[in-house]
Write a protein that holds these residues in place. Structure first.
Motif, mmCIF file in Angstrom:
data_model
loop_
_atom_site.group_PDB
_atom_site.id
_atom_site.type_symbol
_atom_site.label_atom_id
_atom_site.label_comp_id
_atom_site.label_asym_id
_atom_site.label_seq_id
_atom_site.Cartn_x
_atom_site.Cartn_y
_atom_site.Cartn_z
ATOM 1 N N ILE A 1 0.819 -1.311 -0.010
ATOM 2 C CA ILE A 1 -0.016 -0.056 0.007
ATOM 3 C C ILE A 1 0.927 1.168 0.194
ATOM 4 N N LYS A 2 1.799 1.138 0.703
ATOM 5 C CA LYS A 2 2.931 2.391 0.803
ATOM 6 C C LYS A 2 3.511 2.592 -0.581
ATOM 7 N N ALA A 3 3.810 1.486 -1.273
ATOM 8 C CA ALA A 3 4.312 1.511 -2.798
ATOM 9 C C ALA A 3 3.447 2.122 -3.546
ATOM 10 N N ASN A 4 2.234 1.869 -3.272
ATOM 11 C CA ASN A 4 1.038 2.293 -4.305
ATOM 12 C C ASN A 4 0.595 3.642 -3.953
ATOM 13 N N LYS A 5 0.842 4.200 -2.711
ATOM 14 C CA LYS A 5 0.698 5.541 -2.539
ATOM 15 C C LYS A 5 1.674 6.365 -3.371
ATOM 16 N N SER A 6 2.904 5.792 -3.154
ATOM 17 C CA SER A 6 3.988 6.668 -4.099
ATOM 18 C C SER A 6 3.488 6.719 -5.557
ATOM 19 N N ASP A 7 2.791 5.697 -5.950
ATOM 20 C CA ASP A 7 2.449 5.905 -7.506
ATOM 21 C C ASP A 7 1.286 6.881 -7.882
ATOM 22 N N LEU A 8 0.412 6.527 -6.592
ATOM 23 C CA LEU A 8 -0.987 7.575 -6.579
ATOM 24 C C LEU A 8 -0.269 9.295 -6.421
ATOM 25 N N GLU A 9 0.634 9.293 -5.983
ATOM 26 C CA GLU A 9 1.246 10.768 -5.618
ATOM 27 C C GLU A 9 1.761 11.113 -6.861
ATOM 28 N N ARG B 1 -8.560 1.898 -11.058
ATOM 29 C CA ARG B 1 -7.648 1.123 -11.394
ATOM 30 C C ARG B 1 -6.173 0.918 -10.544
ATOM 31 N N LEU B 2 -5.740 1.881 -10.467
ATOM 32 C CA LEU B 2 -4.445 1.875 -9.936
ATOM 33 C C LEU B 2 -4.424 1.967 -8.363
ATOM 34 N N LYS B 3 -5.416 2.282 -7.608
ATOM 35 C CA LYS B 3 -5.406 2.422 -5.973
ATOM 36 C C LYS B 3 -5.250 0.732 -5.503
ATOM 37 N N VAL B 4 -4.607 0.676 -4.654
ATOM 38 C CA VAL B 4 -4.535 -0.574 -3.756
ATOM 39 C C VAL B 4 -4.735 -0.243 -2.360
ATOM 40 N N ASP B 5 -5.768 -0.504 -1.883
ATOM 41 C CA ASP B 5 -5.933 -0.664 -0.693
ATOM 42 C C ASP B 5 -5.964 -2.008 0.192
ATOM 43 N N GLU B 6 -6.543 -2.092 1.516
ATOM 44 C CA GLU B 6 -6.467 -3.329 2.214
ATOM 45 C C GLU B 6 -7.273 -4.220 1.551
ATOM 46 N N LYS B 7 -8.478 -3.666 0.876
ATOM 47 C CA LYS B 7 -9.386 -4.579 0.351
ATOM 48 C C LYS B 7 -8.910 -5.202 -0.958
ATOM 49 N N LYS B 8 -8.175 -4.347 -1.514
ATOM 50 C CA LYS B 8 -7.544 -5.063 -2.793
ATOM 51 C C LYS B 8 -6.526 -6.045 -2.517
ATOM 52 N N VAL B 9 -5.853 -5.796 -1.412
ATOM 53 C CA VAL B 9 -4.592 -6.836 -1.108
ATOM 54 C C VAL B 9 -5.590 -7.953 -0.785
ATOM 55 N N GLN B 10 -6.472 -7.891 0.228
ATOM 56 C CA GLN B 10 -7.150 -9.146 0.302
ATOM 57 C C GLN B 10 -7.627 -9.949 -0.894
ATOM 58 N N GLY B 11 -8.056 -9.118 -1.743
ATOM 59 C CA GLY B 11 -8.441 -9.915 -3.077
ATOM 60 C C GLY B 11 -7.314 -10.538 -3.675
ATOM 61 N N ILE C 1 0.944 -7.056 -21.450
ATOM 62 C CA ILE C 1 0.977 -5.636 -21.280
ATOM 63 C C ILE C 1 -0.409 -5.002 -20.938
ATOM 64 N N TYR C 2 -0.094 -4.134 -19.895
ATOM 65 C CA TYR C 2 -1.484 -3.641 -19.174
ATOM 66 C C TYR C 2 -1.093 -2.279 -18.416
ATOM 67 N N GLU C 3 -2.073 -1.744 -18.089
ATOM 68 C CA GLU C 3 -2.115 -0.324 -17.682
ATOM 69 C C GLU C 3 -2.753 -0.193 -16.260
ATOM 70 N N SER C 4 -2.105 0.390 -15.361
ATOM 71 C CA SER C 4 -2.703 0.915 -13.909
ATOM 72 C C SER C 4 -2.654 0.020 -13.024
ATOM 73 N N ARG C 5 -3.427 -1.229 -13.228
ATOM 74 C CA ARG C 5 -3.899 -2.408 -12.198
ATOM 75 C C ARG C 5 -2.736 -3.265 -11.702
ATOM 76 N N LYS D 1 4.581 -6.510 -18.296
ATOM 77 C CA LYS D 1 4.946 -5.316 -18.617
ATOM 78 C C LYS D 1 3.830 -4.034 -18.482
ATOM 79 N N GLY D 2 3.918 -3.495 -17.110
ATOM 80 C CA GLY D 2 2.940 -2.757 -16.540
ATOM 81 C C GLY D 2 3.309 -1.460 -17.020
ATOM 82 N N GLY D 3 2.160 -0.474 -16.597
ATOM 83 C CA GLY D 3 2.197 0.946 -17.181
ATOM 84 C C GLY D 3 2.803 1.568 -15.758
ATOM 85 N N LYS D 4 3.959 2.725 -16.634
ATOM 86 C CA LYS D 4 4.802 3.326 -15.766
ATOM 87 C C LYS D 4 4.096 3.985 -14.543
ATOM 88 N N GLU D 5 2.603 4.182 -14.458
ATOM 89 C CA GLU D 5 1.882 4.859 -13.402
ATOM 90 C C GLU D 5 1.788 4.032 -12.304
#
Length: 397
Positions: A27-35, A47-57, A100-104, A125-129
């Motif tokens: 989640i910390k790494a994802n916050k860096s991406d979101l910023e 699609r980009l955001k990862v929270d506790e629910k996404k991790v559990q998923g 090759i995918y974006e965001s998620r 090959k994920g997106g740079k975001e």
């Protein structure tokens, strides 16, 4: 080297544990991406955001795949030749797959677990975001593989620039067997034109609901609104076709529009629909029909009947999902056979077009082509077949 099912599942079990144990780092790494996302489109941010629910998923998707049958090596057919040869057709992996995918960032887990258990090696090959999120997740992949003495090259993240990616596609520098592009039509068309490697197309949505003249309209309303419960997903609903012979259609449209607007949807309609409800934005229907919205926008259109609805869907949809709401099986059967989509529903939401909802856990894509497979693609679809022949010196005369 063929990995045993026991070894594959041991890797996946360790991966699930590592994801759960490192949720805060993910989640910390994802916050860096979101910023760093800046003015990224809101649907891409979703699609980009990862929270506790996404991790559990992610953890749940790994455990689902652990519980699924390993397709690798399965015997599809067996034939005893009159000359004594044993002829078998067996399931084998594709080999090396690039996605090759974006965001998620969750694709980094879900795509790779399906590829891995079916015996493939996967390049991501994920997106740079989503770079920091993906690197964090791939590090956990590497650790799970290493803990089980399995080669780390089963899962590779391509942290490369555009020029290197173009060279990879054009020259197949990584000796790929399959490419799965997940993104917009621009990305897919570019890859089609650039590479000679076979593709499995995970195309656009632009999904339709057709409401028949005998439909339970309350059910129709529930299915339509559920189809917009998430805006950024490819199984969301964009267009609704209403049979113009639905009894009390004006009253029913008014009620549905009110519910849609209460949910924050931006309702557009043709002239007939806007004549029923002045709060609906009159649309240039032909221009909107081919468009996948990925937003709050939804288009309501009247239609003369099921035949026109089928023709409209086949002309404009992305070949992903379509829905008929009808109280009789005859019209539903006609619709389901004639509509050219990967998943066709009778009285149910398009939001179920998802590997987990179809019973095979994590998916790598939703294929909208007819070869090699169609619909949600999980580990059982990430395979090919090969003939194995055993003899004792037979020759053909």
């Amino acid at each position: 080297m063929i990995l045993s099912t026991q070894t594959k599942n041991a890797v996946l079990n360790d991966l699930a544990t590592l994801i759960a144990d490192h949720s805060s780092e993910i989640i910390k790494a994802n916050k860096s991406d979101l910023e760093k996302a800046g003015d990224l489109d809101p649907t891409l941010v979703d699609r980009l955001k990862v929270d506790e629910k996404k991790v559990q998923g992610m953890v749940a998707s790994v455990h689902e795949v652990i519980g699924l049958e390993d397709p690798e090596g399965k015997i599809l057919s067996s034939y005893d030749h009159p000359n004594g040869m044993k002829v078998e057709n067996r399931v084998v992996p594709f080999g090396k797959i690039l996605i090759i995918y974006e965001s998620r960032p969750d694709v980094t887990i879900e795509a790779a677990v399906s590829a891995f258990k079916s015996g493939n090696k996967i390049l991501l090959k994920g997106g740079k975001e989503a770079r920091q999120s993906n690197l964090e997740l791939v590090a956990l992949w590497k650790k799970a593989l290493a803990q089980n003495e399995v080669s780390e090259d089963y899962v590779e993240y391509l942290d490369i620039d555009r020029e290197t990616t173009q060279k990879l596609l054009a020259e197949n520098t990584h000796k790929l067997d399959l490419i799965i592009p997940r993104g917009g039509e621009g990305l897919i068309n570019y890859i089609k034109q650039t590479t000679s490697v076979p593709l499995m197309i995970s195309g656009r949505g632009n999904n339709f609901v057709y409401v028949h003249d005998n439909a339970d309209f309350e059910m129709a309303s529930d299915v339509i609104l559920n189809g917009k419960s998430r805006l950024s997903v490819c199984n969301a609903i964009d267009k609704v076709l209403f049979n113009e012979n639905i009894p009390q259609l004006e009253e029913k449209i008014n009620g549905l529009v009110s519910k849609a607007k209460a949910l924050g949807l931006d309702v557009h309609g043709d002239q007939k629909i806007t004549s029923f409800d002045a709060s609906v934005t009159e649309a240039e229907v032909e221009g909107l029909m081919p468009e996948e919205f990925l937003s709050e926008k939804i288009l309501f259109v009247s239609t003369s009947g099921i035949e026109e609805a089928i023709a409209t869907i086949n002309e404009y949809s992305g070949g992903h999902s379509a829905v008929i709401i009808s109280s009789d099986d005859e019209s539903a059967t006609l619709f389901q056979y004639e509509v050219d989509c990967a998943a066709v529903y009778h009285n149910a939401s398009s939001r179920f077009t998802d590997g987990g909802q179809f019973g095979f856990g994590a998916e790598i894509a939703i294929s909208t082509q007819k070869l090699h497979f169609r619909g949600p693609v999980g580990l059982a679809q990430l395979v090919s077949n090969k003939w194995f022949i055993k003899g004792n010196g037979q020759t053909r005369g």
